[in-house]
Design a protein around this motif. Structure first.
Motif, short mmCIF file in Angstrom:
data_model
loop_
_atom_site.label_atom_id
_atom_site.label_comp_id
_atom_site.label_asym_id
_atom_site.label_seq_id
_atom_site.Cartn_x
_atom_site.Cartn_y
_atom_site.Cartn_z
N LEU A 1 0.85 -1.10 0.02
CA LEU A 1 0.13 0.07 0.04
C LEU A 1 0.69 1.34 -0.12
N VAL A 2 0.89 1.96 -1.02
CA VAL A 2 1.82 3.11 -1.49
C VAL A 2 1.19 4.12 -1.38
N LYS A 3 1.65 5.42 -1.16
CA LYS A 3 1.27 6.64 -1.22
C LYS A 3 2.49 7.42 -2.48
N GLY A 4 1.93 8.07 -3.47
CA GLY A 4 2.39 8.79 -4.43
C GLY A 4 1.55 9.90 -4.97
N LYS A 5 2.22 10.76 -5.64
CA LYS A 5 1.50 11.83 -6.46
C LYS A 5 0.76 11.34 -7.44
N SER A 6 1.44 10.37 -8.40
CA SER A 6 0.87 9.58 -9.23
C SER A 6 0.75 8.08 -9.18
N GLN A 7 0.23 7.29 -10.08
CA GLN A 7 0.19 5.94 -10.18
C GLN A 7 1.75 5.49 -10.48
N THR A 8 2.41 6.34 -11.47
CA THR A 8 3.76 5.96 -11.73
C THR A 8 4.70 6.08 -10.64
N GLU A 9 4.64 7.12 -9.94
CA GLU A 9 5.34 7.33 -8.66
C GLU A 9 5.17 6.36 -7.72
#
Length: 84
Positions: A22-30
């Motif tokens: 489970l990951v937080k990012g500005k975008s899906q790629t990030e």
């Protein structure tokens, strides 16, 4: 920041498995990049490198690639945090 559930495929010689993050990012790629780097044992630029399909680690002893990734609805994040 958005939250994504990312399934990473791990190849170690003939052995293959998947890990879920489970990951937080500005975008899906990030988020996908963060998940791949999280599985990496080596250091990118030293003994790990980006490939066209993911990360080769420790002289290609391991290879990590994204199997799938899905954005998680904000109201579901706390539930997934509890179980992952």
């Amino acid at each position: 920041m958005k939250t994504f559930i990312v399934k990473v495929e791990i190849q170690a010689g003939e052995y293959q498995k998947q890990a879920t993050a489970l990951v937080k990012g500005k975008s899906q790629t990030e988020a996908e990049a963060i998940a791949l780097e999280g599985e990496c044992h080596g250091t990118l630029g030293d003994n790990a490198e980006w490939t066209q399909s993911g990360i080769a680690d420790l002289g290609w002893q391991f290879h990590y690639s994204v199997h799938s990734s899905t954005e998680v609805e904000p109201e579901h994040v706390s539930i997934l945090n509890k179980y992952l």
